[in-house]
Design an enzyme around this catalytic site. Sequence first.
Site, PDB file in Angstrom:
ATOM      1  CG  ASN A  24      -1.719   1.194   1.441  1.00  0.00           C
ATOM      2  OD1 ASN A  24      -1.804   2.044   0.555  1.00  0.00           O
ATOM      3  ND2 ASN A  24      -2.354   1.313   2.608  1.00  0.00           N
ATOM      4  CE  LYS A  55      -0.265   3.233   4.749  1.00  0.00           C
ATOM      5  NZ  LYS A  55      -0.190   3.324   6.193  1.00  0.00           N
ATOM      6  CG  HIS A 115      -5.877   1.867   5.296  1.00  0.00           C
ATOM      7  ND1 HIS A 115      -5.469   2.846   6.173  1.00  0.00           N
ATOM      8  CD2 HIS A 115      -4.850   0.997   5.188  1.00  0.00           C
ATOM      9  CE1 HIS A 115      -4.230   2.577   6.562  1.00  0.00           C
ATOM     10  NE2 HIS A 115      -3.835   1.461   5.976  1.00  0.00           N
ATOM     11  CD  GLU A 172      -3.012   5.549   6.811  1.00  0.00           C
ATOM     12  OE1 GLU A 172      -2.944   5.598   5.568  1.00  0.00           O
ATOM     13  OE2 GLU A 172      -2.120   5.035   7.526  1.00  0.00           O
ATOM     14  CD  GLU A 220      -3.677  -2.587   7.513  1.00  0.00           C
ATOM     15  OE1 GLU A 220      -2.574  -2.830   7.012  1.00  0.00           O
ATOM     16  OE2 GLU A 220      -4.313  -1.551   7.267  1.00  0.00           O
ATOM     17  N   GLY A 248       2.402   2.206  10.812  1.00  0.00           N
ATOM     18  CA  GLY A 248       3.350   3.302  10.620  1.00  0.00           C
ATOM     19  C   GLY A 248       4.101   3.699  11.875  1.00  0.00           C
ATOM     20  CB  SER A 286       5.171  -1.723  12.082  1.00  0.00           C
ATOM     21  OG  SER A 286       4.748  -0.387  12.298  1.00  0.00           O
TER      22      SER A 286
HETATM   23  P1  PGA Z   1       2.692   0.252   7.708  1.00  0.00           P
HETATM   24  O1  PGA Z   1       1.224   0.446   7.077  1.00  0.00           O
HETATM   25  O2  PGA Z   1       3.248  -1.036   7.124  1.00  0.00           O
HETATM   26  O3  PGA Z   1       3.472   1.454   7.271  1.00  0.00           O
HETATM   27  O4  PGA Z   1       2.522   0.158   9.182  1.00  0.00           O
HETATM   28  C1  PGA Z   1       0.363  -0.638   6.902  1.00  0.00           C
HETATM   29  C2  PGA Z   1      -0.933  -0.141   6.340  1.00  0.00           C
HETATM   30  O5  PGA Z   1      -1.361   0.962   6.686  1.00  0.00           O
HETATM   31  O6  PGA Z   1      -1.579  -0.828   5.518  1.00  0.00           O
END
Ligand code: PGA
Length: 256
Positions: A9, A11, A98, A100, A170, A176, A216
């Site tokens: 992803n 983003k 997601h 976000e 998640e 992140g 992460s």
């Molecule tokens: P990350 O994000 O690997 O940077 O923690 C995962 C995600 O948001 O799908």
Amino acid sequence: MRNTIIAGNWKMNTNRSSSIALADAIVDGLRAEHLGDNLDIVLCPPFVFIPLVGERIRGGRIRLGAQTMNNEPSGAFTGEVSGEMLRSVDCAYVIVGHSERRTMFAESDLDVCYRVNAAQEVGLSPIICVGETIVEREKGLMREVVERQVRTALDGILEFAARTCAIAYEPIWAIGTGENATPEQIEEAHGFIREIIGQIYTPEVAEDIPILYGGSMNAGNAASILARPGVDGGLIGGASLDAASFVSIVRAAASR
Ligand code: PGA
């Protein structure tokens, strides 16, 4: 037998030239790998770079995905992108719900359900994201939150359509932050999600739906996370922007 999925992803990262460079480096890095048949590798670039990335991966093992979509097929929805549009540029997958999107763009559990429905109608496989905040986890609410999210996302979705979905667990506190959930926490959540899906449909259906971990995940922890029973792949944010890291994660998935 359910597939393993490793999805990157991206983003709101990359630009025209770096999206091409990243796709090329991933294609190159995977060229010599023995990937087996049950592994789906998915890149989810920003909308505008999907066709460009599509050209770079054409004819290979990597598939395209989008980071979100609108549930309406077309019309006066300024700024939005439909599932039909994504299909027309060869997307096979779409990330839905997601965290976000849920927190910054106010997508509700019900919006997620509408998107799942619209995605499968046009032949996109939804990757449905669920997961609790740190406050919810500390209050012992992980199961309650995840159950609500899974049940609402699949509300009214028929069995054959559910079989096109994947779930991504998640935990928001792990996204992140560099702090991944422990393999034990991941195994517990995945087992619980599979139990819920088994209750909604049947245990056989639950066995066929991939459940991915996201938060992460990186080259260093992928092998130990992917070794856990019930972990069928990963949704990778930060580490998917580095070709070598993403390739290592794919390698860990291919060799388990
Ligand atoms: P990350 O994000 O690997 O940077 O923690 C995962 C995600 O948001 O799908």
